[in-house]
Design an enzyme around this catalytic site. Structure first.
Site, short mmCIF file in Angstrom:
data_model
loop_
_atom_site.label_atom_id
_atom_site.label_comp_id
_atom_site.label_asym_id
_atom_site.label_seq_id
_atom_site.Cartn_x
_atom_site.Cartn_y
_atom_site.Cartn_z
N TYR A 46 0.85 -1.20 0.00
CA TYR A 46 0.00 0.00 0.00
C TYR A 46 0.88 1.24 0.00
O TYR A 46 1.89 1.27 0.72
CB TYR A 46 -0.90 0.02 1.25
N GLU A 48 -0.43 4.95 -0.40
CA GLU A 48 -1.18 6.20 -0.62
C GLU A 48 -0.23 7.39 -0.65
O GLU A 48 0.67 7.49 0.20
CB GLU A 48 -2.20 6.42 0.50
N ASP A 200 -7.76 12.28 -25.42
CA ASP A 200 -7.79 10.92 -24.89
C ASP A 200 -7.22 10.02 -25.99
O ASP A 200 -7.88 9.78 -27.00
CB ASP A 200 -9.24 10.55 -24.57
N THR A 226 -4.98 5.01 -21.76
CA THR A 226 -4.86 3.73 -21.06
C THR A 226 -3.52 3.16 -21.48
O THR A 226 -2.87 3.67 -22.40
CB THR A 226 -5.99 2.74 -21.46
N LYS A 229 -3.85 -0.87 -24.51
CA LYS A 229 -4.37 -1.08 -25.86
C LYS A 229 -3.18 -1.18 -26.82
O LYS A 229 -2.41 -2.12 -26.72
CB LYS A 229 -5.36 0.03 -26.21
N ARG A 235 -3.35 -3.40 -17.82
CA ARG A 235 -4.49 -2.48 -17.74
C ARG A 235 -4.09 -1.37 -16.78
O ARG A 235 -3.55 -1.62 -15.72
CB ARG A 235 -5.73 -3.21 -17.24
#
Ligand code: DSN
Length: 445
Positions: A46, A48, A200, A226, A229, A235
């Site tokens: 983790y 953050e 985008d 992203t 692709k 992802r």
């Protein structure tokens, strides 16, 4: 693996992927290294916050990974700032709204039914619920037959809408647009009204870094993408600020970071960030440029075969990785579902899609969308595209007598009966075998 059920489903999916050909233009195969890093020990952490400013301890290596990922992205795309933490494309886009707009602000983007994306202000998306969204569409025909200048955007109309509604944010980018984007034309409109312009490039990021599609960086303020692709990573997503964006608003990096965390997300997926870093490393290699070039070459030859076979292609062909077939004049309005289902049965996966000027509905659209990123990763070239194109034509010819019933009540039954007949069809079975034998010659990474 102890979980037999999941193990069995993985094996089945593996078989499906190996024995078929993936033509959905937003899908690809990540490398073995990317997959390895995704399941590495970074999965357990983790963190953050941002590098050197974390809320938890034990982040010395995570910090190095995230900084490395940022540096690679900045170098590859030529931008001064990047946030690599968005979980995927939709949260990345939402973070852009959160960073620069307040609920109720006017925003503008390409309509979903005209090839845009949900997060560019579609009415069922948070981006269309919390913001006043104005949507622009596409011309259904190209007005300029010179392919170098072909363009489906109606800039006069976009300018008119922009001047009338004065959006704070304008999106340029699509999920089903087969031609090149002329970012300078959008920039001219956005600059005239002082709007932020966000590109985008989720679909075309790999083509941009591969040098086969113009980069939006000189013209827009923000770029989102992203990473899975055409960029061929895990992802995930990134938000970049361009030199132009930084000049317009020097606080943009801070605003974007704050919007991603704590605005929208908690801890970043550190294994995903590490895998993005690996994908960016791979995209920096000369072999990636070769890959990107081949993706476009393959799409062009596939488009040629389909068009010579009598199919109508939106935009008259393709300049990127994808092809949008308008079936209205061949199989009739709403025919996308038949083509998708029949091709699925022979092992060619693509998706039904709306076409500009759609005369049916988004659930029963009149087109199909296909592309070459995944097949090219498997090593397929021009010859293989011809094979795929011919199979598609054969299947479309086989189903030419099926048309979507106008009566909505009878549609479901008609489609079920169509599927049943197709499953029993001898020619479909022969083609399935042919595709399987062909696909098995091209290993998946
Ligand atoms: N689902 C993606 C696509 O298929 O284009 C867009 O988010």
């Amino acid at each position: 693996m102890k979980d037999k059920k999941i193990n069995q489903l993985i094996k089945l999916e593996e078989k499906r992927q190996k024995e078929g050909i993936e033509l959905i233009p937003s899908e690809n195969y990540a490398s073995k290294d990317v997959r390895k890093v995704l399941s590495s020990c970074f999965l357990n952490k983790y963190s953050e916050g941002y590098p050197k400013q974390r809320y938890y301890g034990g982040n010395e290596y995570v910090d190095e990974v995230e900084i490395l990922c940022q540096e690679r992205a900045k170098k590859l795309f030529g931008v001064p700032f990047v946030n690599v933490q968005p979980y995927s494309g939709s949260p990345a886009n939402l973070a852009v709204y959160l960073a620069i707009c307040t609920p109720g602000d006017v925003v503008m983007g390409q309509a979903l039914t005209a090839g845009g994306h949900l997060t560019h202000g579609h009415n069922v998306s948070a981006t269309g619920i919390y913001y006043k969204s104005i949507q622009y569409t596409l011309k259904s025909q190209i007005s300029n037959l010179n392919p170098e200048k072909a363009d489906l955007f109606d800039y006069e109309e976009i300018k008119h809408l922009a001047k009338k509604y004065r959006p704070k944010l304008i999106w340029v980018g699509a999920t089903a647009y087969p031609l090149k984007f002329h970012y300078e034309k959008f920039a001219k409109i956005a600059d005239e009204i002082g709007a932020y312009l966000a590109a985008d490039i989720a679909h075309i990021a790999g083509l941009v870094v591969g040098g086969v599609h113009p980069s939006p960086v000189p013209y827009v303020d923000i770029v989102t993408t992203t990473t899975h692709k055409t960029l061929r990573g895990p992802r995930g997503a990134m938000i970049m600020i361009t030199p132009k964006g930084l000049k317009k608003d020097p606080q943009l990096p801070k605003k974007i970071n704050k919007a991603v965390f704590p605005g929208l997300q908690g801890g970043p997926h550190d294994n995903q960030v590490a895998a993005i870093a690996v994908a960016l490393y791979e995209a920096m290699q000369p072999s990636f440029k070769k890959y990107a070039r081949q993706v476009v070459k393959n799409a062009k030859i596939l488009a040629k075969v389909l068009s010579q076979g009598g199919l109508k292609l939106v935009g008259g062909g393709t300049e990127n990785h994808l092809i949008l077939i308008d079936l209205t004049s061949t199989l009739g309005a709403g025919a996308g579902i038949f083509v998708q289902k029949a091709l699925d049965l022979v092992g060619l996966t693509l998706n039904k899609n709306t076409v500009p000027g759609e005369s049916s509905s988004p659930f029963y659209p009149s087109g199909v969308r296909l592309g070459t990123p995944a097949a090219t990763t498997r090593g397929m070239k021009e010859k293989e595209m011809k094979f795929i194109g011919k199979i598609i034509l054969q299947v479309i010819n086989l189903i030419k007598d099926y048309h979507l019933p106008a009566n909505k009540e009878t549609r479901q039954k008609y489609i079920e009966s169509f599927e049943k007949k197709m499953k029993a069809n001898r020619e479909i079975k022969i083609l399935r075998k042919k595709v399987k034998n062909f696909a098995l010659r091209f290993p998946i990474p």
